[in-house]
Design a protein around this motif. Structure first.
Motif, PDB file in Angstrom:
ATOM      1  N   LEU A 114      19.580 -23.361 -13.159  1.00 56.49           N
ATOM      2  CA  LEU A 114      18.906 -22.079 -12.973  1.00 56.49           C
ATOM      3  C   LEU A 114      19.866 -20.919 -13.204  1.00 56.49           C
ATOM      4  CD1 LEU A 114      16.416 -20.441 -12.118  1.00 56.49           C
ATOM      5  CD2 LEU A 114      17.147 -20.748  -9.726  1.00 56.49           C
ATOM      6  N   THR A 115      21.129 -21.082 -12.794  1.00 51.83           N
ATOM      7  CA  THR A 115      22.103 -20.004 -13.018  1.00 51.83           C
ATOM      8  C   THR A 115      22.334 -19.776 -14.511  1.00 51.83           C
ATOM      9  OG1 THR A 115      24.079 -21.441 -12.923  1.00 51.83           O
ATOM     10  CG2 THR A 115      23.274 -20.542 -10.831  1.00 51.83           C
ATOM     11  N   SER A 116      22.264 -20.836 -15.308  1.00 51.84           N
ATOM     12  CA  SER A 116      22.404 -20.678 -16.764  1.00 51.84           C
ATOM     13  C   SER A 116      21.287 -19.810 -17.314  1.00 51.84           C
ATOM     14  CB  SER A 116      22.370 -22.045 -17.468  1.00 51.84           C
ATOM     15  OG  SER A 116      23.522 -22.785 -17.197  1.00 51.84           O
ATOM     16  N   TYR A 117      20.074 -20.075 -16.861  1.00 55.29           N
ATOM     17  CA  TYR A 117      18.917 -19.303 -17.322  1.00 55.29           C
ATOM     18  C   TYR A 117      19.057 -17.845 -16.906  1.00 55.29           C
ATOM     19  CZ  TYR A 117      14.044 -17.899 -17.982  1.00 55.29           C
ATOM     20  OH  TYR A 117      12.903 -17.237 -18.378  1.00 55.29           O
ATOM     21  N   PHE A 118      19.521 -17.612 -15.687  1.00 57.36           N
ATOM     22  CA  PHE A 118      19.725 -16.238 -15.233  1.00 57.36           C
ATOM     23  C   PHE A 118      20.777 -15.528 -16.085  1.00 57.36           C
ATOM     24  CE2 PHE A 118      22.636 -13.466 -12.907  1.00 57.36           C
ATOM     25  CZ  PHE A 118      21.783 -12.401 -12.625  1.00 57.36           C
ATOM     26  N   VAL A 119      21.921 -16.178 -16.293  1.00 52.61           N
ATOM     27  CA  VAL A 119      23.015 -15.556 -17.050  1.00 52.61           C
ATOM     28  C   VAL A 119      22.572 -15.225 -18.472  1.00 52.61           C
ATOM     29  CG1 VAL A 119      25.296 -15.970 -18.068  1.00 52.61           C
ATOM     30  CG2 VAL A 119      24.875 -16.552 -15.671  1.00 52.61           C
ATOM     31  N   ALA A 120      21.809 -16.128 -19.084  1.00 56.78           N
ATOM     32  CA  ALA A 120      21.342 -15.891 -20.456  1.00 56.78           C
ATOM     33  C   ALA A 120      20.532 -14.596 -20.543  1.00 56.78           C
ATOM     34  CB  ALA A 120      20.513 -17.075 -20.930  1.00 56.78           C
ATOM     35  N   LEU A 400      29.127 -20.926 -19.092  1.00 58.89           N
ATOM     36  CA  LEU A 400      29.328 -20.935 -20.541  1.00 58.89           C
ATOM     37  C   LEU A 400      28.009 -21.125 -21.288  1.00 58.89           C
ATOM     38  CD1 LEU A 400      32.561 -23.122 -20.662  1.00 58.89           C
ATOM     39  CD2 LEU A 400      32.405 -20.761 -21.471  1.00 58.89           C
ATOM     40  N   ILE A 401      27.171 -22.019 -20.782  1.00 60.31           N
ATOM     41  CA  ILE A 401      25.865 -22.253 -21.410  1.00 60.31           C
ATOM     42  C   ILE A 401      25.050 -20.966 -21.397  1.00 60.31           C
ATOM     43  CG2 ILE A 401      23.646 -23.431 -21.118  1.00 60.31           C
ATOM     44  CD1 ILE A 401      25.247 -25.875 -20.115  1.00 60.31           C
ATOM     45  N   GLY A 402      24.990 -20.306 -20.239  1.00 64.95           N
ATOM     46  CA  GLY A 402      24.240 -19.062 -20.140  1.00 64.95           C
ATOM     47  C   GLY A 402      24.781 -17.980 -21.057  1.00 64.95           C
TER      48      GLY A 402
END
Length: 426
Positions: A114-120, A400-402
């Protein structure tokens, strides 16, 4: 701008006199709480860690601030939604490990996705400004931890043993093998500024790079050493080929020679200490836990057998309570038996799509390519290192993913092929 929707108090039925004021305040607050959240990513001693706790503050502030959601990031959300049921089903397969521990482990994985989706989405909306917020906080905590780890290793600070494991620097991480890769991303941005920045910026960035280099070295993590070196080579090569003119190329070649010489001198100084020299020789040689049936590679074979025999997975923490007490240290094997075949497939798709988007952001001329180069150089080597270590709970891996998905979205929404370079140097 390709936005599928953002928070609007009117749509939520909350249009009251103070709504706009609250939203504006939340907007101003958002960058600050994100910086604190990223800073907390350097403290990983327990699970859930302060990073997860801080995100519980970031998320409501982002919602109230009206953070936009982009269609091009929906792939991340789809992976999260598909991964979750498979991971929860795998949790229920545990027989030896406590179910509570398995549920907490899986919840953390889902939370990190979920943090990846937020960062993106956070990065895509105001890319230059917010990228600086993230990397500023990340660099500060990385430099602090590198100094702590180095001082602890040299035993010239009180309570040094708390920041060491097996006489190797780990700072505020559980393991040196996680601490070392955490330091790589800000080092790559520092290296890029050394190569392309103004003179005073290059000198400061060189100091940051050297501090982080020493921090990685005293972790005595062989994977960390390789990760740092390979990411540096990739960053240097991509900057040289894609972002430098003829004059820059001459400077880069000169800086590379000077920098390599300084690193050799620094390394020689460290190795001149008898304890450091002996430990380096030991770590650089083959380790007995790499070979044999219960060695690293033997464990990976056993993990694959288990994964093939259990399509639903065996759940988190179960492997180390069976025939072999240590984890396989290969995330591509681990995800199959920890999250089941379905969860493992979602993980593979996540890594493959992120690499594809990362390569695309670097190959396409854009104002954001200077941000993308260090991120891709670091992420690609995390992907490679994951073949010898379990990285599915590395907080910075999901960051990194985000960042890659956010940059990919920003590039799609910004038609410019380039801008003033110094504005985009982080």
């Amino acid at each position: 701008m390709t936005v599928t929707g953002s928070f609007d108090p009117a749509l939520a039925g909350s249009r009251w006199p103070g709504a706009d004021f609250i939203r504006q305040r939340a907007m101003k607050l958002l960058d600050g709480v994100v910086a604190l959240w990223i800073f907390a990513g350097g403290i990983v001693l327990i699970e859930p860690s302060p990073y997860e706790v801080m995100f519980l503050l970031v998320l409501p502030v982002a919602i109230v601030a009206g953070l936009g959601l982009y269609r091009s990031t929906f792939g991340l959300l789809a992976i999260l939604m598909c991964f979750t049921p498979f991971a929860l089903i795998a949790c229920l397969q545990v027989r030896i490990a406590p179910l509570n521990d398995a549920l907490i482990f899986t919840a953390v994985t889902i939370f990190l996705l979920l943090t990846s989706y937020f960062v993106a989405n956070y990065v895509a909306e105001a890319t230059e400004k917010r990228f600086r917020v993230i990397m500023g906080a990340y660099t500060v905590i990385a430099v602090i931890l590198s100094i702590i780890g180095t001082l602890a290793y040299l035993r010239i600070m009180p309570g040094a043993d708390f920041f060491l494991r097996y006489d190797r620097a780990k700072a505020t991480f559980k393991d040196p093998n996680v601490y070392a890769p955490f330091l790589v991303l800000p080092a790559m941005f520092a290296l890029q500024r050394v190569l392309l920045g103004r003179a005073w910026q290059a000198v400061f960035a060189a100091g940051v790079y050297l501090v982080l280099f020493v921090g990685v070295f005293v972790s005595f993590s062989r994977g960390g050493w390789g990760h740092f070196a390979a990411s540096s080579i990739i960053t240097l090569a991509l900057v040289f080929m894609l972002e430098s003119n003829a004059r820059d190329k001459v400077r880069i070649l000169m800086m590379t020679l000077i920098g390599a010489g300084l690193l050799v001198v620094a390394l020689g100084g460290l190795l001149s200490m008898p304890q450091v020299g002996r430990f380096f020789e030991q770590r650089a040689s083959s380790q007995n836990y790499d070979t044999g049936e219960t060695g690293r590679f033997g464990r990976q074979g056993y993990a694959l057998e288990l994964a093939i025999d259990h399509p639903l997975g065996i759940g988190p923490g179960e492997f180390s309570r069976m025939r072999i007490v240590e984890e396989p240290h290969n995330v591509y094997m681990s995800v199959l038996h920890v999250y089941g075949w379905g969860g493992g497939l979602m993980y593979y798709i996540l890594v493959a799509l992120t690499l594809w988007k990362g390569v695309g952001t670097v190959l396409r001329p854009s104002p954001y390519r200077l941000m993308a180069i260090p991120v891709l150089a670091t992420f690609s080597m995390v992907v490679a290192e994951s073949a010898i270590i379990d990285s599915d709970h590395w907080r910075h891996f999901y960051l990194l993913i985000g960042l890659i998905w956010g940059l990919s979205t920003a590039i799609r929404n910004d038609p410019r092929a380039a801008t003033y370079r110094n504005h985009m140097l982080i």
